[in-house]
Scaffold this motif. Structure first.
Motif, short mmCIF file in Angstrom:
data_model
loop_
_atom_site.label_atom_id
_atom_site.label_comp_id
_atom_site.label_asym_id
_atom_site.label_seq_id
_atom_site.Cartn_x
_atom_site.Cartn_y
_atom_site.Cartn_z
N GLY A 104 -45.08 6.51 62.61
CA GLY A 104 -44.81 7.29 61.42
C GLY A 104 -45.72 8.48 61.29
N ASN A 105 -45.32 9.38 60.39
CA ASN A 105 -46.08 10.58 60.11
C ASN A 105 -45.58 11.09 58.76
OD1 ASN A 105 -47.61 13.05 60.34
ND2 ASN A 105 -47.54 12.77 62.56
N ILE A 106 -45.66 12.39 58.53
CA ILE A 106 -45.05 12.96 57.33
C ILE A 106 -43.58 13.18 57.66
CG2 ILE A 106 -45.15 14.81 55.62
CD1 ILE A 106 -47.66 13.15 55.66
N ASN A 107 -42.81 12.10 57.66
CA ASN A 107 -41.40 12.14 58.05
C ASN A 107 -40.49 12.12 56.83
OD1 ASN A 107 -42.86 9.85 60.04
ND2 ASN A 107 -41.86 11.55 61.11
N THR A 108 -39.27 12.62 57.00
CA THR A 108 -38.25 12.36 55.99
C THR A 108 -37.94 10.86 56.05
OG1 THR A 108 -36.37 12.68 57.47
CG2 THR A 108 -37.25 14.65 56.35
N PRO A 109 -37.39 10.28 54.97
CA PRO A 109 -37.10 8.84 54.99
C PRO A 109 -36.22 8.41 56.16
CG PRO A 109 -36.97 9.67 52.75
CD PRO A 109 -37.16 10.86 53.65
N PHE A 110 -35.18 9.20 56.45
CA PHE A 110 -34.27 8.77 57.52
C PHE A 110 -34.88 8.96 58.90
CE2 PHE A 110 -30.25 8.96 60.04
CZ PHE A 110 -29.84 7.67 59.75
N GLU A 111 -35.67 10.01 59.08
CA GLU A 111 -36.35 10.18 60.36
C GLU A 111 -37.31 9.02 60.60
OE1 GLU A 111 -39.25 13.25 62.83
OE2 GLU A 111 -39.07 13.43 60.66
N LEU A 112 -38.01 8.58 59.56
CA LEU A 112 -38.91 7.44 59.70
C LEU A 112 -38.12 6.19 60.09
CD1 LEU A 112 -41.84 6.41 59.39
CD2 LEU A 112 -41.28 5.82 57.02
N ALA A 113 -36.95 6.02 59.48
CA ALA A 113 -36.11 4.88 59.85
C ALA A 113 -35.69 4.97 61.32
CB ALA A 113 -34.88 4.83 58.95
N ILE A 114 -35.34 6.16 61.78
CA ILE A 114 -34.90 6.33 63.17
C ILE A 114 -36.02 6.01 64.15
CG2 ILE A 114 -34.27 8.09 64.88
CD1 ILE A 114 -32.54 9.39 62.72
N ILE A 115 -37.21 6.55 63.93
CA ILE A 115 -38.27 6.36 64.93
C ILE A 115 -38.76 4.91 64.96
CG2 ILE A 115 -38.99 8.77 64.83
CD1 ILE A 115 -41.35 7.98 63.13
N ASN A 116 -38.41 4.14 63.93
CA ASN A 116 -38.74 2.71 63.93
C ASN A 116 -37.53 1.82 64.23
OD1 ASN A 116 -41.72 2.21 62.97
ND2 ASN A 116 -40.96 3.96 61.77
N GLY A 117 -36.38 2.43 64.44
CA GLY A 117 -35.21 1.67 64.87
C GLY A 117 -34.54 0.84 63.80
N VAL A 118 -34.71 1.20 62.53
CA VAL A 118 -34.05 0.44 61.46
C VAL A 118 -32.91 1.24 60.81
CG1 VAL A 118 -36.18 -0.82 60.95
CG2 VAL A 118 -35.63 1.23 59.62
N ASP A 119 -32.54 2.36 61.41
CA ASP A 119 -31.49 3.21 60.85
C ASP A 119 -30.10 2.69 61.20
OD1 ASP A 119 -30.38 5.14 63.34
OD2 ASP A 119 -32.33 4.21 63.63
N ARG A 120 -29.10 3.14 60.48
CA ARG A 120 -27.72 2.70 60.63
C ARG A 120 -27.16 2.96 62.03
NH1 ARG A 120 -26.02 6.57 55.81
NH2 ARG A 120 -28.03 5.68 55.18
N TYR A 121 -27.53 4.08 62.63
CA TYR A 121 -26.99 4.42 63.94
C TYR A 121 -27.55 3.50 65.02
CZ TYR A 121 -25.76 8.70 61.41
OH TYR A 121 -25.27 9.61 60.49
N THR A 122 -28.84 3.25 64.98
CA THR A 122 -29.46 2.35 65.96
C THR A 122 -28.93 0.93 65.81
OG1 THR A 122 -31.47 3.69 65.99
CG2 THR A 122 -31.65 1.44 66.81
N LEU A 123 -28.74 0.49 64.57
CA LEU A 123 -28.19 -0.85 64.33
C LEU A 123 -26.78 -0.97 64.90
CD1 LEU A 123 -29.31 -1.42 60.62
CD2 LEU A 123 -30.36 -2.40 62.68
N ALA A 124 -25.96 0.05 64.67
CA ALA A 124 -24.58 0.02 65.17
C ALA A 124 -24.56 0.01 66.70
CB ALA A 124 -23.80 1.21 64.63
N ILE A 125 -25.45 0.78 67.32
CA ILE A 125 -25.55 0.77 68.78
C ILE A 125 -25.92 -0.62 69.29
CG2 ILE A 125 -26.96 1.58 70.72
CD1 ILE A 125 -27.08 4.32 69.32
N ASP A 126 -26.86 -1.26 68.61
CA ASP A 126 -27.29 -2.60 69.02
C ASP A 126 -26.14 -3.59 68.95
OD1 ASP A 126 -29.10 -4.37 70.05
OD2 ASP A 126 -30.15 -4.74 68.16
N VAL A 127 -25.31 -3.47 67.90
CA VAL A 127 -24.15 -4.35 67.79
C VAL A 127 -23.21 -4.14 68.97
CG1 VAL A 127 -22.06 -4.83 66.46
CG2 VAL A 127 -24.26 -4.57 65.28
N ILE A 128 -22.92 -2.90 69.29
CA ILE A 128 -22.02 -2.61 70.42
C ILE A 128 -22.59 -3.18 71.71
CG2 ILE A 128 -21.05 -0.75 71.84
CD1 ILE A 128 -20.89 0.93 69.24
#
Length: 393
Positions: free
Chosen positions: A324-348
């Motif tokens: 983390g850093n001074i990130n936007t909320p969604f960027e922070l989610a992405i770099i930690n892998g808890v965002d909607r897109y990463t989750l959907a990829i994991d399901v696939i």
């Protein structure tokens, strides 16, 4: 909503309830309590000392920028039979780690070996200003690890709740404030979040501590292809957003959506009073299907609680990775892998029958991740479709 609830609690218990916090009542969005009572103040005052709450020798709000002093006050207060709540930033609740440890040990011995000791009101800790909404404070304020400390203590005296929305938060808070002989930890962000359950449904869901959300699932009583589970407000929102993406792009995918409020429901009932039997756990999470678990804190904690479950090998947990850093909320989610897109990829990736047919969707998801990070860097905020997202079904 919690501030209004606590305001009314204070009004009805002006000699038996106090709110403790390290000079952050307004920052934590609890300043609604000032309608019932101001801050306890014994010294000389200046105009700048007031930040919305009147200063009074009779004030029920106890503020000092010293978490260990507040915890000491709180522990002494409940030992007199009176009640309270301590609200603090998630990253700095670690200041009281050792004090929590000692109080939990004292509770364990007093409950199991000193039958003459009367029950005492619980220590209620509201953990807020959470890791996932630190876009202005940055890495120093990103640490959800207090939950790991709590799970090390005796199962007879500790409880952890991660309400997914405001109504669940109210239900959990009401339950905790009425309890005795526990340390209750409530994890709830101070920022506005989506509301998923009406009050009646929230009370039922919190009473169970874990549940399948039929309205967010597509398995409809059949055997699911995948279980998407979550614990925590931000984790829940991103998991629901992933379900929406998968429903639109993998129409025949059978998804079971599970939300966890009471974290100790993940443990076996032989190890914690709130734990689920193996049979009930298998019924919810299946015995052999992939489980994509989006978690508020460090992923290792879910593995610690579920290591001896039948389907643990298929438990794939997404959580904070200390990135983390001074990130936007969604960027922070992405770099930690808890965002909607990463989750959907994991399901696939985890469901064999859509691994090939979902390839185009997977490419689109990767593109969305890249575009989201680019936009955050250039504009300093997240894209409108992220900031304004709501569950549409």
């Amino acid at each position: 909503m919690l501030a209004t609830f606590l305001r009314d609690v204070i009004r009805r218990n002006m000699t038996r309830f106090r709110l403790f916090g390290p000079d952050e009542t307004a920052s934590n969005k609890l300043d609604g309590v000032y309608e019932a009572s101001g801050k306890r103040w014994l010294a000389q005052t200046l105009p700048e000392d007031e930040d919305g709450g009147a200063l009074s020798i009779d004030g029920r709000v106890m503020e000092m920028l010293s978490e260990h002093t507040l915890e000491g006050w709180f522990e002494g207060y409940v030992l007199t039979g009176r009640h309270g709540l301590f609200a603090t930033y998630e990253a700095f609740v670690h200041v009281i780690d050792s004090m929590f440890n000692q109080h939990a040990k004292w509770l364990e011995k007093s409950k199991t070996e000193l039958d003459w000791r009367a029950p005492v009101p619980s220590i209620n800790l509201l953990i807020t200003s959470l890791v996932w909404r630190q876009d202005h404070n940055g890495f120093t304020h990103q640490d959800p690890g207090f939950l790991d400390v709590v799970t090390n203590k005796s199962p007879g005296v500790v409880r952890i709740y991660l309400p997914p929305d405001a109504n669940c938060l109210l239900s959990v808070a009401d339950h905790c404030l009425r309890s005795h002989d526990y340390v209750n930890v409530i994890v709830a962000d101070k920022q506005p979040h989506l509301q998923y359950l009406n009050m009646q449904d929230a009370m039922v869901h919190c009473a169970k501590g874990i549940g399948i959300w039929d309205w967010a699932s597509t398995d409809q009583g059949a055997e699911p292809d995948v279980v998407i589970a979550c614990a925590g407000d931000i984790a829940t929102m991103e998991a629901l957003a992933a379900v929406e993406i998968l429903k639109a792009n993998c129409a025949d995918l059978k998804i079971r959506f599970v939300n966890v409020v009471d974290l100790f429901r993940l443990m076996p009932d032989t190890e914690h009073p709130h734990g689920l039997s193996h049979r009930d756990f298998d019924s919810i999470f299946t015995r052999d299907k992939p489980v994509i678990f989006n978690f508020h804190s460090y992923a290792s904690l879910v593995h610690k609680l579920t290591y001896n479950r039948t389907n643990h090998a298929n438990m794939h947990v997404h959580g904070y990775r200390e990135r983390g850093n001074i990130n936007t909320p969604f960027e922070l989610a992405i770099i930690n892998g808890v965002d909607r897109y990463t989750l959907a990829i994991d399901v696939i990736d985890r469901v064999p029958r859509i691994a090939s047919s979902g390839a185009h969707t997977k490419e689109w998801l990767k593109n969305q991740i890249i575009e989201s990070v680019r936009y955050a860097h250039e504009e300093g905020i997240d894209r409108d479709e992220i900031r304004d997202w709501t569950w549409k079904d």
